[in-house]
Design a protein around this motif. Structure first.
Motif, PDB file in Angstrom:
ATOM      1  N   ALA A 244       0.832  -1.210   0.000  1.00 40.12           N
ATOM      2  CA  ALA A 244       0.000   0.000   0.000  1.00 40.12           C
ATOM      3  C   ALA A 244       0.866   1.260   0.000  1.00 40.12           C
ATOM      4  N   ASP A 245       1.971   1.244   0.769  1.00 40.49           N
ATOM      5  CA  ASP A 245       2.891   2.385   0.765  1.00 40.49           C
ATOM      6  C   ASP A 245       3.474   2.594  -0.626  1.00 40.49           C
ATOM      7  N   LEU A 246       3.807   1.492  -1.290  1.00 39.26           N
ATOM      8  CA  LEU A 246       4.350   1.574  -2.639  1.00 39.26           C
ATOM      9  C   LEU A 246       3.334   2.192  -3.598  1.00 39.26           C
ATOM     10  N   ILE A 247       2.095   1.760  -3.530  1.00 43.37           N
ATOM     11  CA  ILE A 247       1.050   2.295  -4.406  1.00 43.37           C
ATOM     12  C   ILE A 247       0.844   3.783  -4.149  1.00 43.37           C
ATOM     13  N   GLU A 248       0.837   4.174  -2.881  1.00 43.84           N
ATOM     14  CA  GLU A 248       0.656   5.590  -2.542  1.00 43.84           C
ATOM     15  C   GLU A 248       1.775   6.435  -3.168  1.00 43.84           C
ATOM     16  N   PHE A 249       2.991   5.925  -3.122  1.00 47.44           N
ATOM     17  CA  PHE A 249       4.117   6.657  -3.699  1.00 47.44           C
ATOM     18  C   PHE A 249       3.968   6.762  -5.215  1.00 47.44           C
ATOM     19  N   LEU A 250       3.622   5.650  -5.862  1.00 41.29           N
ATOM     20  CA  LEU A 250       3.542   5.627  -7.318  1.00 41.29           C
ATOM     21  C   LEU A 250       2.422   6.510  -7.856  1.00 41.29           C
ATOM     22  N   THR A 251       1.373   6.682  -7.087  1.00 39.96           N
ATOM     23  CA  THR A 251       0.238   7.483  -7.545  1.00 39.96           C
ATOM     24  C   THR A 251       0.309   8.923  -7.053  1.00 39.96           C
ATOM     25  N   GLY A 252       1.346   9.260  -6.284  1.00 34.86           N
ATOM     26  CA  GLY A 252       1.501  10.623  -5.785  1.00 34.86           C
ATOM     27  C   GLY A 252       1.984  11.578  -6.870  1.00 34.86           C
ATOM     28  N   ALA A 253       1.808  12.870  -6.612  1.00 28.45           N
ATOM     29  CA  ALA A 253       2.215  13.883  -7.576  1.00 28.45           C
ATOM     30  C   ALA A 253       3.735  13.950  -7.676  1.00 28.45           C
ATOM     31  N   SER A 254       4.242  14.038  -8.902  1.00 35.43           N
ATOM     32  CA  SER A 254       5.679  14.141  -9.117  1.00 35.43           C
ATOM     33  C   SER A 254       5.955  14.706 -10.498  1.00 35.43           C
ATOM     34  N   ASP A 255       7.050  15.456 -10.619  1.00 38.52           N
ATOM     35  CA  ASP A 255       7.482  15.964 -11.914  1.00 38.52           C
ATOM     36  C   ASP A 255       8.484  15.037 -12.601  1.00 38.52           C
ATOM     37  N   ARG A 256       8.812  13.921 -11.952  1.00 37.83           N
ATOM     38  CA  ARG A 256       9.828  13.026 -12.485  1.00 37.83           C
ATOM     39  C   ARG A 256       9.244  11.650 -12.780  1.00 37.83           C
ATOM     40  N   LYS A 257       9.910  10.927 -13.673  1.00 36.34           N
ATOM     41  CA  LYS A 257       9.510   9.551 -13.945  1.00 36.34           C
ATOM     42  C   LYS A 257      10.013   8.627 -12.843  1.00 36.34           C
ATOM     43  N   ILE A 258       9.503   7.421 -12.826  1.00 33.66           N
ATOM     44  CA  ILE A 258       9.928   6.422 -11.854  1.00 33.66           C
ATOM     45  C   ILE A 258      11.196   5.727 -12.359  1.00 33.66           C
ATOM     46  N   LEU A 259      12.191   5.626 -11.482  1.00 36.18           N
ATOM     47  CA  LEU A 259      13.420   4.919 -11.840  1.00 36.18           C
ATOM     48  C   LEU A 259      13.100   3.442 -12.051  1.00 36.18           C
ATOM     49  N   LYS A 260      13.605   2.882 -13.154  1.00 44.70           N
ATOM     50  CA  LYS A 260      13.265   1.511 -13.534  1.00 44.70           C
ATOM     51  C   LYS A 260      14.504   0.624 -13.528  1.00 44.70           C
ATOM     52  N   PRO A 261      14.301  -0.693 -13.590  1.00 47.38           N
ATOM     53  CA  PRO A 261      15.448  -1.586 -13.718  1.00 47.38           C
ATOM     54  C   PRO A 261      16.186  -1.355 -15.037  1.00 47.38           C
ATOM     55  N   LYS A 262      17.445  -1.736 -15.065  1.00 54.29           N
ATOM     56  CA  LYS A 262      18.233  -1.557 -16.274  1.00 54.29           C
ATOM     57  C   LYS A 262      17.695  -2.412 -17.407  1.00 54.29           C
ATOM     58  N   GLN A 263      17.249  -3.601 -17.084  1.00 53.87           N
ATOM     59  CA  GLN A 263      16.672  -4.508 -18.069  1.00 53.87           C
ATOM     60  C   GLN A 263      15.261  -4.911 -17.634  1.00 53.87           C
ATOM     61  N   PRO A 264      14.332  -5.083 -18.576  1.00 54.76           N
ATOM     62  CA  PRO A 264      13.006  -5.593 -18.193  1.00 54.76           C
ATOM     63  C   PRO A 264      13.130  -6.912 -17.452  1.00 54.76           C
ATOM     64  N   ASP A 265      12.329  -7.080 -16.451  1.00 54.93           N
ATOM     65  CA  ASP A 265      12.344  -8.290 -15.622  1.00 54.93           C
ATOM     66  C   ASP A 265      13.703  -8.469 -14.947  1.00 54.93           C
ATOM     67  N   GLY A 266      14.390  -7.340 -14.671  1.00 47.74           N
ATOM     68  CA  GLY A 266      15.745  -7.422 -14.116  1.00 47.74           C
ATOM     69  C   GLY A 266      15.799  -7.377 -12.617  1.00 47.74           C
ATOM     70  N   LEU A 267      14.658  -7.624 -11.945  1.00 46.95           N
ATOM     71  CA  LEU A 267      14.652  -7.568 -10.473  1.00 46.95           C
ATOM     72  C   LEU A 267      14.667  -8.974  -9.876  1.00 46.95           C
TER      73      LEU A 267
END
Length: 267
Positions: A244-267
């Motif tokens: 739930a904390d993660l969802i709240e962060f992802l849906t919050g207001a921001s001027d920046r994109k979300i940092l992603k893994p270097k490769q898809p499915d790279g986690l």
């Protein structure tokens, strides 16, 4: 016009001061120093060694200019630091003289801007109108052409040449030569997983951590759109949970994109 020296400053009698020099409170100027016309040391500036500073250069508090090189090979050989005219040297900047292995001189051109925390090591040759942004670092023997810019928190490896008018982006490591007019941008940080050690230290339960890891892996999957995955995950996330904390962060207001893994499915 005579020099203006604050009573708390320590200026060696053998230092050479041109007309119009201003030396502020608690500055220290050594015997081998030569300050050109209208040079200003604002306060708490230390200038030592065989150091020449050109006209109208201004140095801000706590800069350390001309102290011996940070090089274990240095054996006390006589070397010098030459700084040109009309430079601005901000707080905590360090500039060192040369060594026997590099021609015994570090040379800074004219009209440069060196922001807080920058370091110019021994035997560097820096051209005119160069900008080093906060905490940019030049290792020994680096050559920087006119009008080049080195971004904040960037590090340039020893013996590297940076061509005129080149731009080094912030937080970039440079270990090879940069062509004139080139733009260099280093690899930025990427999401490499979860801070599992931190989560365990904070006492989060194993089940919560596993649920969070599964959620993150699903969110950054290669297929589909993240917005859709966030919406689906928000329907099933328990209240007051890590997810739930993660969802709240992802849906919050921001001027920046979300940092992603270097490769898809790279986690």
């Amino acid at each position: 016009m005579a020099s203006d020296i604050h009573p708390s400053a320590v200026v060696d009698p053998d230092a050479r001061l041109a007309d119009g020099v201003s030396i502020g409170p608690f500055c220290v100027v050594g015997a081998g120093v030569s300050l050109g016309p209208d040079v200003k040391l604002l306060s708490h500036v230390v200038v030592e060694g065989d150091t020449t500073i050109g006209a109208r250069t201004i140095i801000y508090p706590f800069a350390s200019i001309g102290h011996i090189p940070q090089d274990k090979k240095f054996q006390g050989e006589k070397s010098r630091l030459e700084i040109g005219a009309d430079n601005t040297i901000r707080e905590y900047v360090t500039m060192n003289p040369g060594t026997e292995g590099g021609g015994l001189v570090t040379r800074i051109g004219n009209h440069g801007l060196f922001l807080a925390g920058c370091h110019i090591a021994h035997d560097c040759i820096v051209g005119d109108h160069v900008i080093l942004v906060n905490y940019a670092t030049l290792a020994g023997h680096v050559v920087v052409g006119d009008y080049a810019i080195v971004g904040g928190l960037s590090g340039v490896h020893q013996f590297v040449r940076i061509g005129a008018h080149a731009m080094i982006g912030g937080a970039t490591g440079v270990d090879q030569d940069v062509i004139p007019y080139g733009l260099v941008v280093g690899e930025r940080g990427h999401l490499a997983g979860l801070n599992l050690v931190g989560l365990k230290r904070r006492g989060f339960e194993r089940e919560q951590i596993h649920a969070l890891r599964d959620a993150v892996r699903g969110l950054f999957a290669a297929e589909g759109q993240m917005a859709t995955r966030i919406e689906e995950l928000s329907k099933t996330a328990p209240e007051k949970s890590l997810v739930a904390d993660l969802i709240e962060f992802l849906t919050g207001a921001s001027d920046r994109k979300i940092l992603k893994p270097k490769q898809p499915d790279g986690l």
